[in-house]
Motif scaffolding. Structure first.
Motif, mmCIF file in Angstrom:
data_model
loop_
_atom_site.group_PDB
_atom_site.id
_atom_site.type_symbol
_atom_site.label_atom_id
_atom_site.label_comp_id
_atom_site.label_asym_id
_atom_site.label_seq_id
_atom_site.Cartn_x
_atom_site.Cartn_y
_atom_site.Cartn_z
ATOM 1 N N VAL A 289 -9.917 5.466 0.615
ATOM 2 C CA VAL A 289 -9.217 6.257 1.530
ATOM 3 C C VAL A 289 -8.714 7.484 1.005
ATOM 4 C CG1 VAL A 289 -7.750 6.262 3.632
ATOM 5 C CG2 VAL A 289 -9.090 4.363 3.198
ATOM 6 N N GLY A 290 -7.977 7.159 -0.110
ATOM 7 C CA GLY A 290 -7.269 8.450 -0.540
ATOM 8 C C GLY A 290 -8.137 9.480 -1.225
ATOM 9 N N SER A 291 -9.172 8.894 -1.702
ATOM 10 C CA SER A 291 -10.273 9.873 -2.246
ATOM 11 C C SER A 291 -11.020 10.782 -1.089
ATOM 12 C CB SER A 291 -11.195 9.407 -3.108
ATOM 13 O OG SER A 291 -11.941 8.464 -2.305
ATOM 14 N N MET A 292 -11.431 10.002 0.077
ATOM 15 C CA MET A 292 -12.041 10.497 1.087
ATOM 16 C C MET A 292 -10.983 11.343 1.877
ATOM 17 S SD MET A 292 -15.005 9.478 0.931
ATOM 18 C CE MET A 292 -15.469 10.123 2.546
ATOM 19 N N ASN A 293 -9.816 11.151 2.006
ATOM 20 C CA ASN A 293 -8.587 12.372 2.235
ATOM 21 C C ASN A 293 -8.605 13.446 1.619
ATOM 22 O OD1 ASN A 293 -5.984 9.911 3.564
ATOM 23 N ND2 ASN A 293 -8.060 10.059 4.270
ATOM 24 N N HIS A 294 -8.548 13.199 0.398
ATOM 25 C CA HIS A 294 -8.656 14.467 -0.876
ATOM 26 C C HIS A 294 -10.053 15.550 -0.307
ATOM 27 C CE1 HIS A 294 -4.969 13.215 -2.518
ATOM 28 N NE2 HIS A 294 -5.314 12.216 -3.040
ATOM 29 N N PHE A 295 -10.950 14.625 -0.500
ATOM 30 C CA PHE A 295 -12.307 15.420 -0.239
ATOM 31 C C PHE A 295 -12.292 16.179 1.243
ATOM 32 C CE2 PHE A 295 -16.485 15.903 1.497
ATOM 33 C CZ PHE A 295 -17.236 16.414 0.209
ATOM 34 N N ASN A 296 -11.741 15.414 2.145
ATOM 35 C CA ASN A 296 -11.776 16.050 3.551
ATOM 36 C C ASN A 296 -10.817 17.492 3.495
ATOM 37 O OD1 ASN A 296 -13.818 14.319 4.587
ATOM 38 N ND2 ASN A 296 -12.371 12.928 5.326
ATOM 39 N N ASN A 297 -9.664 16.948 2.939
ATOM 40 C CA ASN A 297 -8.421 18.249 2.826
ATOM 41 C C ASN A 297 -9.105 19.326 2.148
ATOM 42 O OD1 ASN A 297 -6.688 16.687 4.079
ATOM 43 N ND2 ASN A 297 -5.593 15.977 2.551
ATOM 44 N N GLY A 298 -10.118 18.929 0.946
ATOM 45 C CA GLY A 298 -10.710 20.094 0.262
ATOM 46 C C GLY A 298 -11.636 20.836 0.986
ATOM 47 N N THR A 299 -12.440 20.170 1.776
ATOM 48 C CA THR A 299 -13.576 20.865 2.563
ATOM 49 C C THR A 299 -12.922 21.265 4.010
ATOM 50 O OG1 THR A 299 -14.324 18.747 3.400
ATOM 51 C CG2 THR A 299 -15.075 19.478 1.138
ATOM 52 N N ILE A 300 -11.952 20.885 4.200
ATOM 53 C CA ILE A 300 -11.230 21.499 5.500
ATOM 54 C C ILE A 300 -12.271 20.832 6.711
ATOM 55 C CG2 ILE A 300 -10.116 23.431 7.000
ATOM 56 C CD1 ILE A 300 -10.134 24.679 4.260
ATOM 57 N N SER B 55 1.009 -1.152 -0.165
ATOM 58 C CA SER B 55 0.016 0.008 -0.018
ATOM 59 C C SER B 55 0.948 1.238 0.238
ATOM 60 C CB SER B 55 -0.960 0.019 1.119
ATOM 61 O OG SER B 55 -1.779 -1.110 1.255
ATOM 62 N N VAL B 56 1.971 1.153 0.934
ATOM 63 C CA VAL B 56 2.596 2.669 0.790
ATOM 64 C C VAL B 56 3.364 2.586 -0.475
ATOM 65 C CG1 VAL B 56 4.821 3.523 2.129
ATOM 66 C CG2 VAL B 56 2.836 2.153 3.321
ATOM 67 N N SER B 57 3.800 1.517 -1.062
ATOM 68 C CA SER B 57 4.466 1.477 -2.337
ATOM 69 C C SER B 57 3.692 2.188 -3.211
ATOM 70 C CB SER B 57 4.940 0.353 -2.681
ATOM 71 O OG SER B 57 6.090 -0.407 -1.905
ATOM 72 N N VAL B 58 2.587 1.844 -3.363
ATOM 73 C CA VAL B 58 1.397 2.348 -4.354
ATOM 74 C C VAL B 58 1.220 3.876 -3.989
ATOM 75 C CG1 VAL B 58 -1.058 2.417 -4.779
ATOM 76 C CG2 VAL B 58 0.173 0.120 -4.840
ATOM 77 N N MET B 59 1.048 3.890 -2.842
ATOM 78 C CA MET B 59 0.857 5.729 -2.555
ATOM 79 C C MET B 59 2.153 6.246 -3.117
ATOM 80 S SD MET B 59 -2.299 5.806 -1.404
ATOM 81 C CE MET B 59 -1.985 7.399 -0.881
ATOM 82 N N ASN B 60 3.489 5.861 -2.598
ATOM 83 C CA ASN B 60 4.634 6.554 -3.007
ATOM 84 C C ASN B 60 5.012 6.590 -4.642
ATOM 85 O OD1 ASN B 60 5.041 7.841 -0.726
ATOM 86 N ND2 ASN B 60 5.982 5.726 -0.001
ATOM 87 N N ASN B 61 4.164 5.663 -5.399
ATOM 88 C CA ASN B 61 4.341 5.461 -6.964
ATOM 89 C C ASN B 61 5.778 4.780 -7.144
ATOM 90 O OD1 ASN B 61 3.287 5.368 -9.489
ATOM 91 N ND2 ASN B 61 4.298 7.524 -9.787
ATOM 92 N N CYS B 62 6.171 3.804 -6.407
ATOM 93 C CA CYS B 62 7.565 3.295 -6.516
ATOM 94 C C CYS B 62 7.348 1.918 -7.318
ATOM 95 C CB CYS B 62 7.898 2.898 -5.192
ATOM 96 S SG CYS B 62 9.667 1.951 -5.225
ATOM 97 N N GLU B 63 7.517 2.129 -8.528
ATOM 98 C CA GLU B 63 7.214 0.963 -9.557
ATOM 99 C C GLU B 63 7.896 -0.459 -9.371
ATOM 100 O OE1 GLU B 63 7.643 -0.100 -14.420
ATOM 101 O OE2 GLU B 63 7.707 2.027 -13.709
#
Length: 125
Positions: free
Chosen positions: A110-121, A72-80
């Motif tokens: 989870v990533g999309s929810m994090n982005h949504f929450n960050n965008g709406t503060i 999961s961390v590797s995917v999030m960090n885009n480490c091929e």
């Protein structure tokens, strides 16, 4: 293309050769390129190997869970390279393609929810 010289198993000497043997026991017969690069600084490679042993050999969390987290961390960090390595290790540990896709779907959710929450503060109470 690598930006620094890779130290191959044939070129390895002394402590690096010994560490390469430890790495082969951990990852199989092929020395990952990460460690071939680290072999340029054996003292640092030794620290990384000790850290890996400490974390991955601890029994507080089972190995399959640790591999799923590492993937999961590797995917999030885009480490091929890491994604490829951990996918192989997940499959070797018995994970199916469906389970691997489910891990990716959790990352997506989870990533999309994090982005949504960050965008709406939105902040917790």
């Amino acid at each position: 293309m690598a930006t620094i010289k890779m130290i191959t198993e044939k070129e390895a000497e002394g402590e690096v050769k010994s560490m390469f043997e430890q790495i082969k026991h951990m990852f199989g017969e092929e020395i990952p390129l990460t460690f071939q690069a680290m072999a340029n600084h054996p003292e640092y490679m030794k620290i990384v190997l000790e850290k890996m042993k400490t974390v991955m050999e601890s029994e507080e969390i089972d190995k399959k869970t640790k591999l799923a987290i590492a993937f999961s961390v590797s995917v999030m960090n885009n480490c091929e390279m890491c994604i490829t390595m951990y996918t192989k290790q997940l499959k070797d540990a018995g994970f199916t393609d469906k389970q691997i896709v489910e891990i990716i779907s959790v990352i997506d959710l989870v990533g999309s929810m994090n982005h949504f929450n960050n965008g709406t503060i939105i902040k917790p109470h």
